[in-house]
Design a protein around this motif. Structure first.
Motif, PDB file in Angstrom:
ATOM      1  N   GLU A 250       8.433  17.141  43.389  1.00  8.95           N
ATOM      2  CA  GLU A 250       7.776  17.293  44.692  1.00  8.95           C
ATOM      3  C   GLU A 250       7.494  15.918  45.292  1.00  8.95           C
ATOM      4  OE1 GLU A 250       6.209  18.914  48.028  1.00  8.95           O
ATOM      5  OE2 GLU A 250       6.962  20.175  46.377  1.00  8.95           O
ATOM      6  N   ALA A 251       7.064  14.978  44.461  1.00  4.61           N
ATOM      7  CA  ALA A 251       6.720  13.635  44.943  1.00  4.61           C
ATOM      8  C   ALA A 251       7.936  12.882  45.473  1.00  4.61           C
ATOM      9  CB  ALA A 251       6.051  12.837  43.830  1.00  4.61           C
ATOM     10  N   VAL A 252       9.116  13.131  44.899  1.00  4.89           N
ATOM     11  CA  VAL A 252      10.306  12.390  45.317  1.00  4.89           C
ATOM     12  C   VAL A 252      11.109  13.135  46.376  1.00  4.89           C
ATOM     13  CG1 VAL A 252      12.056  13.266  43.676  1.00  4.89           C
ATOM     14  CG2 VAL A 252      12.107  10.863  44.376  1.00  4.89           C
ATOM     15  N   SER A 253      10.761  14.379  46.666  1.00  2.00           N
ATOM     16  CA  SER A 253      11.576  15.173  47.594  1.00  2.00           C
ATOM     17  C   SER A 253      11.622  14.556  48.992  1.00  2.00           C
ATOM     18  CB  SER A 253      11.061  16.614  47.665  1.00  2.00           C
ATOM     19  OG  SER A 253       9.733  16.654  48.161  1.00  2.00           O
ATOM     20  N   GLY A 254      10.510  13.993  49.444  1.00  2.00           N
ATOM     21  CA  GLY A 254      10.492  13.345  50.757  1.00  2.00           C
ATOM     22  C   GLY A 254      11.361  12.105  50.789  1.00  2.00           C
ATOM     23  N   PRO A 255      11.127  11.115  49.919  1.00  5.47           N
ATOM     24  CA  PRO A 255      11.979   9.922  49.903  1.00  5.47           C
ATOM     25  C   PRO A 255      13.459  10.238  49.657  1.00  5.47           C
ATOM     26  CG  PRO A 255       9.979   9.531  48.637  1.00  5.47           C
ATOM     27  CD  PRO A 255       9.983  10.986  48.994  1.00  5.47           C
TER      28      PRO A 255
END
Length: 331
Positions: A250-255
């Motif tokens: 979830e934390a890396v999905s944006g970047p």
């Protein structure tokens, strides 16, 4: 009495006004754009784990292992994620790099083609057109891969294509084979279905160490404590993400500009690559000197590189020995 109160107040004000200790600034350059294999980094940063370890971390996008090795070796970044054979080749050319934590215990190299092209296996690669960026790690290591297959490196023709063009170029027939890391294997399965042909180099005898955190040597020698704090925070983050991947992807999905669903599938492949070092009994991210020696020898033989020793190119001393190694899930 009043004087004592004033002195106490002044002391209290002095304590509160004292500046916080300056954080150690570390720039980490990725091997490529953000992906599932980088999820623990973004999650740890989101959870302020680096800040709490007194590290101000900047994560930069990469453009291939060669680029990351060059940027780290020159000191423009303190740490880089670099494919180990590429890092060793860069070191042979003068870059002072030291591996501080292994990510991919198993080699991530895969070669992909369409069965309808007439390729039934590596023995049919001769005379075929391969496509990949010039800095693509597996392309750089092609002389060693070709040797494992049993063909000459110049028996295939390489075409320069952008990283994001690999699948489309294979679909269109502009190329007949391409290389890719195993953590995106699911994309090829989804696009090509039953027409997909592939081989993983670790299954044909070429299984060097893969991606690792490579540290600029002069910076490491001058800032060993900061390097250890970075490695230990990162090591713990990978451990926690292996145990509970959901918040990490979830934390890396944006970047990464990728769906959580796809990143979750990719992370399972990353977990496979991270586990089962034959040496065993090492902490997560630990390296076996004998295995590193084999990786060094492959690079030295393929590129006529000068001799190097595992002690010169790696250290396990930055790792937390209490964090156990990871057992890879079955394929």
């Amino acid at each position: 009495m009043i004087r004592r109160m004033l002195l106490a107040a002044t002391a209290a004000l002095g304590l509160s006004a004292a500046p916080a200790a300056a954080q150690d600034r570390i720039t980490l350059v990725l091997n490529w754009l953000p992906g599932s294999d980088h999820a623990p980094l973004y999650w740890a940063q989101q959870q302020n784990r680096y800040r709490d370890a007194n590290i101000a971390l900047t994560i930069e996008n990469g453009r291939g292992s060669g680029f990351a090795a060059q940027r780290t070796g020159s000191g423009q970044a303190q740490i880089g994620i670099v494919d180990s054979p590429s890092a060793l080749q860069a070191r042979a050319q003068g870059a002072d790099l030291v591996a501080g934590m292994m990510i991919y215990v198993q080699s991530p190299y895969g070669i992909y083609w369409k069965r309808s092209s007439g390729i039934t296996g590596p023995q049919d690669f001769r005379g075929r057109r391969f496509g990949a960026p010039p800095a693509d790690a597996a392309r750089v290591m092609w002389p060693m891969i070709a040797r494992a297959i049993g063909i000459q490196p110049n028996e295939v023709t390489w075409v320069n294509i952008a990283p994001e063009a690999k699948v489309a170029s294979l679909q269109s027939g502009a190329i007949q084979a391409t290389t890719h890391f195993y953590n995106v294997h699911y994309i090829y399965e989804r696009v090509f279905g039953d027409d997909l042909g592939y081989v993983l180099t670790r299954d044909i005898g070429f299984n060097p160490y893969g991606n690792a955190f490579w540290i600029n040597g002069p910076w490491l020698r001058a800032n060993r404590d900061a390097a250890q704090r970075f490695i230990r925070v990162t090591q713990a983050a990978y451990r926690d993400c292996l145990a509970n991947p959901a918040p990490c992807v979830e934390a890396v999905s944006g970047p990464a500009a990728t769906s959580v669903e796809d990143l979750t599938v990719s992370w399972r492949l990353v977990a496979e690559l991270m586990g089962d070092d034959p040496a065993g009994n090492r902490p997560l991210g630990g390296m076996d000197p004998a295995r590193m020696a084999t990786t060094i020898e492959a690079v030295r033989t393929a590129f006529n590189a000068p001799e190097m020793t595992p002690q010169q190119v790696m250290t396990n001393e930055l790792l937390d020995p209490s964090i156990p190694s990871h057992r890879a899930p079955a394929r």
